[in-house]
Design an enzyme around this catalytic site. Structure first.
Site, PDB file in Angstrom:
ATOM      1  N   SER A   1       0.811  -1.217   0.000  1.00  0.00           N
ATOM      2  CA  SER A   1       0.000   0.000   0.000  1.00  0.00           C
ATOM      3  C   SER A   1       0.844   1.267   0.000  1.00  0.00           C
ATOM      4  CB  SER A   1      -0.967   0.000   1.181  1.00  0.00           C
ATOM      5  OG  SER A   1      -0.270  -0.043   2.402  1.00  0.00           O
TER       6      SER A   1
ATOM      7  N   HIS B   1       0.287   4.615   4.185  1.00  0.00           N
ATOM      8  CA  HIS B   1      -0.387   5.278   3.067  1.00  0.00           C
ATOM      9  C   HIS B   1       0.070   6.722   2.945  1.00  0.00           C
ATOM     10  CE1 HIS B   1      -4.077   2.401   3.597  1.00  0.00           C
ATOM     11  NE2 HIS B   1      -3.010   1.772   3.164  1.00  0.00           N
TER      12      HIS B   1
END
Length: 184
Positions: A24, A87
């Site tokens: 991610s 993220h």
């Protein structure tokens, strides 16, 4: 690869008691690179000379969907076992790396004159993106290496990565809990 490393370093700083794996950070690095491409080519994307027959609206929809994707994934990141710090770190480093390495489309390609100020601004953006990304990764690595691996420099920042839900319910009636193993 660099945004994934930057996101992992940020996660290790703010959530030292957790082990995070996954792609991610790198994926959000690509989202950050898309944002840098939009920033660098903003005038070309929304210029009447380049866009015709309603394509300006399609470009705006791409920006809206990209921002919606960021918001949705950030909300999903508030659930347990999804790391918003990875993220965020991947997206910021991806944005900075994109600003420093992405080649901006020249207005000359479309038959538009490009001023010296515009070219200078582009070079400054690339230089600042490179310097800030290098300094950011070095500072984050120093903070990580000087930490003890148990305490976070921001104890309340864990709420950016996981929120017990629903907040109005009692502790026994929550749908999910955040892992508090580091606080027990």
């Amino acid at each position: 690869l660099i945004p994934a490393i930057g996101g992992t370093i940020l996660s290790a700083i703010f959530l030292p008691e957790y082990i995070t794996v996954g792609a991610s950070g790198g994926i959000f690095g690509l989202i950050g690179a898309c944002l840098s491409d939009i920033i660098m080519n903003w005038k070309l994307l929304f210029n009447d000379f380049v866009t015709e027959n309603g394509t300006k609206h399609r470009h705006a929809m791409v920006v809206v969907f990209l921002l919606f994707d960021i918001a949705l994934n950030s909300v999903i990141g508030l659930t347990p076992y999804v790391d918003n710090f990875t993220h965020l770190g991947g997206m910021v480093i991806g944005l900075l790396c994109g600003l420093s390495t992405m080649e901006r489309l020249s207005g000359d390609f479309f038959g538009m004159d490009e001023s010296c100020i515009s070219r200078t601004k582009h070079v400054i953006f690339r230089f600042l993106g490179l310097i800030v990304s290098i300094i950011g990764i070095i500072v984050a690595a120093i903070i990580l290496l000087e930490g003890d691996g148990e305490k976070t420099p921001c104890p309340n920042c864990a709420w950016l990565s996981c929120v017990p839900f629903p907040p109005w319910e009692t502790q026994t009636n929550k749908w999910w809990y955040c892992d508090d193993c580091g606080r027990v």
